[in-house]
Each structure stands twice: as C-alpha cells, then as structure tokens.
Write a protein that holds these residues in place. Structure first.
Motif, mmCIF file in Angstrom:
data_model
loop_
_atom_site.group_PDB
_atom_site.id
_atom_site.type_symbol
_atom_site.label_atom_id
_atom_site.label_comp_id
_atom_site.label_asym_id
_atom_site.label_seq_id
_atom_site.Cartn_x
_atom_site.Cartn_y
_atom_site.Cartn_z
ATOM 1 N N GLU A 219 -1.929 -0.955 -14.921
ATOM 2 C CA GLU A 219 -2.798 -1.619 -15.887
ATOM 3 C C GLU A 219 -2.204 -2.606 -16.312
ATOM 4 O O GLU A 219 -2.964 -3.741 -16.733
ATOM 5 C CB GLU A 219 -3.150 -0.346 -16.866
ATOM 6 C CG GLU A 219 -4.119 -0.871 -18.035
ATOM 7 C CD GLU A 219 -4.295 0.283 -18.981
ATOM 8 O OE1 GLU A 219 -5.307 -0.172 -19.865
ATOM 9 O OE2 GLU A 219 -4.238 1.391 -18.809
ATOM 10 N N LEU A 220 -0.751 -2.518 -16.811
ATOM 11 C CA LEU A 220 -0.088 -3.636 -17.235
ATOM 12 C C LEU A 220 -0.080 -4.993 -16.229
ATOM 13 O O LEU A 220 -0.248 -6.029 -16.519
ATOM 14 C CB LEU A 220 1.425 -3.105 -17.554
ATOM 15 C CG LEU A 220 2.354 -4.286 -18.074
ATOM 16 C CD1 LEU A 220 1.653 -4.908 -19.343
ATOM 17 C CD2 LEU A 220 3.513 -3.928 -18.311
ATOM 18 N N ALA A 221 0.272 -4.509 -15.118
ATOM 19 C CA ALA A 221 0.159 -5.730 -14.055
ATOM 20 C C ALA A 221 -1.205 -6.389 -13.988
ATOM 21 O O ALA A 221 -1.155 -7.543 -13.781
ATOM 22 C CB ALA A 221 0.439 -4.953 -12.678
ATOM 23 N N GLU A 222 -2.248 -5.776 -14.311
ATOM 24 C CA GLU A 222 -3.555 -6.478 -14.024
ATOM 25 C C GLU A 222 -3.907 -7.377 -15.364
ATOM 26 O O GLU A 222 -4.179 -8.635 -15.126
ATOM 27 C CB GLU A 222 -4.713 -5.403 -14.303
ATOM 28 C CG GLU A 222 -4.897 -4.454 -13.168
ATOM 29 C CD GLU A 222 -5.344 -5.211 -11.701
ATOM 30 O OE1 GLU A 222 -5.744 -6.319 -11.816
ATOM 31 O OE2 GLU A 222 -5.316 -4.504 -10.770
ATOM 32 N N LYS B 15 -1.696 -10.336 -14.536
ATOM 33 C CA LYS B 15 -2.358 -11.101 -13.494
ATOM 34 C C LYS B 15 -3.573 -12.162 -14.146
ATOM 35 O O LYS B 15 -3.460 -13.366 -13.923
ATOM 36 C CB LYS B 15 -2.776 -10.338 -12.637
ATOM 37 C CG LYS B 15 -3.599 -10.986 -11.571
ATOM 38 C CD LYS B 15 -4.187 -10.134 -10.167
ATOM 39 C CE LYS B 15 -4.743 -10.873 -9.016
ATOM 40 N NZ LYS B 15 -5.261 -10.223 -8.118
ATOM 41 N N GLU B 16 -4.175 -11.483 -15.042
ATOM 42 C CA GLU B 16 -5.184 -12.263 -15.896
ATOM 43 C C GLU B 16 -4.628 -13.299 -16.885
ATOM 44 O O GLU B 16 -5.147 -14.418 -17.032
ATOM 45 C CB GLU B 16 -6.027 -11.216 -16.759
ATOM 46 C CG GLU B 16 -6.786 -10.289 -16.052
ATOM 47 C CD GLU B 16 -7.553 -9.330 -16.971
ATOM 48 O OE1 GLU B 16 -7.528 -9.378 -18.282
ATOM 49 O OE2 GLU B 16 -8.075 -8.384 -16.452
ATOM 50 N N ASN B 17 -3.291 -13.144 -17.250
ATOM 51 C CA ASN B 17 -2.760 -13.995 -18.274
ATOM 52 C C ASN B 17 -1.586 -14.837 -17.415
ATOM 53 O O ASN B 17 -0.740 -15.693 -18.146
ATOM 54 C CB ASN B 17 -2.182 -13.615 -19.531
ATOM 55 C CG ASN B 17 -3.387 -12.743 -20.455
ATOM 56 O OD1 ASN B 17 -3.874 -13.486 -21.037
ATOM 57 N ND2 ASN B 17 -3.652 -11.376 -20.051
ATOM 58 N N LEU C 292 4.951 -2.193 -7.066
ATOM 59 C CA LEU C 292 3.271 -2.041 -7.465
ATOM 60 C C LEU C 292 2.978 -3.387 -7.980
ATOM 61 O O LEU C 292 1.862 -3.786 -7.873
ATOM 62 C CB LEU C 292 3.489 -1.097 -8.481
ATOM 63 C CG LEU C 292 3.136 0.360 -8.002
ATOM 64 C CD1 LEU C 292 3.167 1.556 -9.149
ATOM 65 C CD2 LEU C 292 1.996 0.639 -7.114
ATOM 66 N N GLN C 293 3.770 -3.988 -9.135
ATOM 67 C CA GLN C 293 3.049 -5.256 -9.569
ATOM 68 C C GLN C 293 3.210 -6.296 -8.842
ATOM 69 O O GLN C 293 2.037 -7.139 -8.935
ATOM 70 C CB GLN C 293 4.141 -5.466 -11.018
ATOM 71 C CG GLN C 293 4.279 -4.461 -12.266
ATOM 72 C CD GLN C 293 5.041 -5.019 -13.418
ATOM 73 O OE1 GLN C 293 4.851 -5.890 -13.991
ATOM 74 N NE2 GLN C 293 6.012 -4.236 -13.634
ATOM 75 N N ASN D 120 0.115 -10.316 -6.252
ATOM 76 C CA ASN D 120 -0.031 -11.291 -5.033
ATOM 77 C C ASN D 120 -1.239 -10.844 -3.947
ATOM 78 O O ASN D 120 -1.359 -11.392 -2.995
ATOM 79 C CB ASN D 120 1.314 -11.292 -4.295
ATOM 80 C CG ASN D 120 2.114 -11.940 -5.063
ATOM 81 O OD1 ASN D 120 2.148 -13.139 -5.583
ATOM 82 N ND2 ASN D 120 3.486 -11.315 -5.278
ATOM 83 N N GLY D 121 -1.722 -9.495 -4.397
ATOM 84 C CA GLY D 121 -2.739 -9.059 -3.466
ATOM 85 C C GLY D 121 -2.238 -8.530 -2.246
ATOM 86 O O GLY D 121 -3.303 -8.684 -1.184
#
Length: 376
Positions: A303-306, A309-311, A356-357, A362-363
């Motif tokens: 959740e933190l990684a998302e 990514k957004e920021n 995980l992050q 990077n997808g």
C-alpha cells in the motif's frame, strides 16, 4: 544427486558399525615418517579414531612457506596403515595427486576448499576418479556459496563416485570474527536438508583456528547431528610446520573427545514424546500467526509503495530504515529475544520490502539474492 539411503559405502558402513559419529584425526601436514607413525600409534592406542588424515601437498596462500613433503610422504602413510590398520586420507588437488595417491593405496581422498571453488578443477578430479570407487570427501568452498559445494559433489557423483561425504570447514569473511573461518551453520544445514543421506563431517580445527575453540565447535556440530569430526593432532603442536595454533596433542585429543556429549536423535520415553508433540503443535499455531502478521506487514508495504508511485517518491528511505534497524532489536530484547536474531530477521524483511516496492514502482518483478547466496 541420487538418494543413497540404501547405499553400502565406506562411510555408511563405518557409521553403522560404530553407532556414533566418525572421528578422523591426524596432523595438518605429514612432516616426517617418525611424526606420522608417532601420531598413528597414539591414535590406535587410544582407540577413538576411525581414520587417519594428513596433508601431503600443502600449497599456502603465499609462496615460500612449508608446502608439504609431496609424494615422498606417501610411503610413510603406507607404513602407518600397515602397522595400525587405520584407513589413510589425504587432500588432492590435481589428477596427478589422484594418480600418486591411488598408486600408494590411500583409502580416502578429500577435495580442499580452494579446489571446490573451481568447477574446472573439480571436473578434472572427477574425471581422474571415474571408475575407481574411491571414497571422496568434499570440503565447502572458501566463500559461502552453497551452489558451488553442491555442484562439486554432483560432479563427482556424475563421474560414478557414490562413496561421498561433505566436510564443513567454515567460510572466509571480512567481518570481525572469533573464528578463523566463520561456521555459517545455515549453509551446511541446508546442504544436509537437500541431501539427507550424504554424511556431513565438521572440521572444528579450520573453523576455530585455535585449540580452545575446538570443543565448543565440535559439540555444536554433534548437537546438530553431524556424522563425524575431522580434527588435527600433532605430537608437538607449537612447533608444527603448518597451522600450529589449531592442532592438539594426541593426549589432548583423547581428553577432548571424552568431554564431548553424544546425544540421542530422539527418545523412547513416553512423557518426552507426548510433551514434544504438544509443544510442536503449539509451535505450528505460533508459526501460522507469525505468517499472518508478516502477510499483514507486506500488505502495508504494498500500500505504501502505491503511494510512493503516485507521488514519485524513491523506494529507500534511509532514515526510516535506520530507525527500524535500531528499534526492533531493542523491542526484541524487552521480549527476551536475541537482538542479533531480530536484526537479521529485519534485514530479510527489508530485502523483501525493497523487492515488493521495486516491482510495484517499475511494473515488473525483480529477483533478489536469497539469504544463502544468489538464487538460493
């Protein structure tokens, strides 16, 4: 590697006959015929050694030191075997070594750590040994690389050598250590897990590098269900021509072996069995709870990684990691959990967190090194 649980080999026969771990002993180097025979006679008289070991070819890290007596020492081992009946074991590093050893009736060969690290050299030895049915022991490579160790053993097996054993002599490390070679017990345990029928022998002499470390290292190996010990002994250790600090006299070796505690793999005691089963069931429940909590933590990381990514925020936040690595061992201490263990645990958690992050930012999946080395 094939399952050899029913194999009738040099090592399995002796283990079955003795009913206790094998003891392999002798000098680091065969220095003279008198020295070789003196040690062999003492070991025979004590009745505790199952095999005699001695270095014949001893190339050192730097040239100029004592590098062994070479082929000239092989008749001394022949004489020791004829007099005592003890099987003789030496290290080989080249096909010529193999040829000379077999000509002189050497019973067991071992491949040293500097050779195990080189697949080309191991393959040459495997080819030289093909068709001989010679028992071979393989020391772990200098560096903590399980794949190299297993690969060396498998090369020998593919050459038709079925009489195999592994020697754990520790691993080189740049980190400060009380040991000459760090034991890194997880690696030999993993090797034993993969190949449960492969005899595993501990070398406390090369792990410790000092006489006073032999007993605790050997005891831990026996408590971990090793199949034997290989220990260096010399009639005058302080004046040995190689590895003086880690050798003991035959008399001290006898004392050391008498001080070891030989424990059972299990017990027929009904109370023990019932209590052990009860505690194991509780451990299973605790493990399930631990994994549930780890899954919860990993979900929070994702959740933190998302949000990162957004920021457009980097993965590694050094201050946060330093805070975790400082506080978690402290929390563990308050719960009577070893702080070093907690530190290592959170290093693994951190590695998985980064993986995980990275995948989310990077997808694509990123494979990282496992705790025992790349790909493990």
């Amino acid at each position: 590697m094939e399952n050899t649980s029913t194999a009738d080999t040099f090592f399995t026969r002796r283990l079955a006959q003795k009913g206790q771990p094998l003891i392999i002993a002798g000098p680091c180097s065969a220095e003279s015929e008198e020295q070789v025979l003196t040690v062999a006679r003492a070991l025979k008289a004590a009745g505790q050694a199952d095999m005699y070991r001695a270095g014949i070819w001893k190339p050192r890290t730097k040239p100029g030191g004592f590098e062994g007596r070479g082929t000239a020492a092989l008749p001394w081992l022949q004489a020791a075997r004829a007099e005592t009946g003890l099987p003789m074991a030496i290290e080989v590093a080249t096909p010529k070594h193999v040829e000379d050893a077999l000509k002189h009736g050497i019973d067991v060969l071992w491949i040293g750590a500097r050779t195990t690290v080189n697949p080309f050299a191991v393959q040459e030895l495997a080819d030289a040994l093909a068709g001989t049915n010679t028992p071979v022991m393989v020391k772990n490579p200098v560096n903590p690389d399980l794949a190299l160790w297993a690969g060396a053993i498998e090369r020998l097996e593919r050459a038709g050598i079925r009489d195999l054993a592994a020697i754990h002599r520790g691993f080189s490390t740049f980190a400060p250590s009380r040991y000459r070679n760090a034991p890194t017990w997880a690696i030999p345990i993993e090797l034993k897990t993969r190949y449960p029928e492969l005899p595993l022998i501990n070398d406390p002499s090369h792990i410790g590098g000092k006489r006073d470390l032999l007993l605790p290292i050997a005891q831990k190996a026996l408590d971990l269900d090793y199949d034997g010990l290989i220990i260096e002994t010399h009639p005058d250790p302080d004046h040995a021509l190689s590895d003086a600090a880690q050798q003991v006299t035959p008399a001290r070796l006898q004392e050391l072996l008498s001080e070891l505690k030989y424990r059972y793999r299990s017990s027929d005691n009904v109370d023990y069995r019932n209590k052990a089963e009860e505690l194991r069931q509780k451990m299973d429940t605790a493990d399930h709870e631990i994994l549930e909590m780890l899954a919860r933590r990993m979900a929070l990381i994702q959740e933190l990684a998302e949000y990162k990514k957004e920021n457009n925020v980097k993965i590694l936040q050094l201050e946060r990691w330093q805070e975790i690595f400082k506080t978690r061992p402290e929390w563990g201490n308050k719960l009577n959990i070893n702080d070093k263990f907690v530190g290592e645990l959170y290093k693994l958690i951190h590695i998985e967190s980064i993986r995980l992050q990275t995948e989310i930012l990077n997808g694509r999946p990123i494979d990282g090194p496992g705790p025992l080395g790349p790909g493990l």
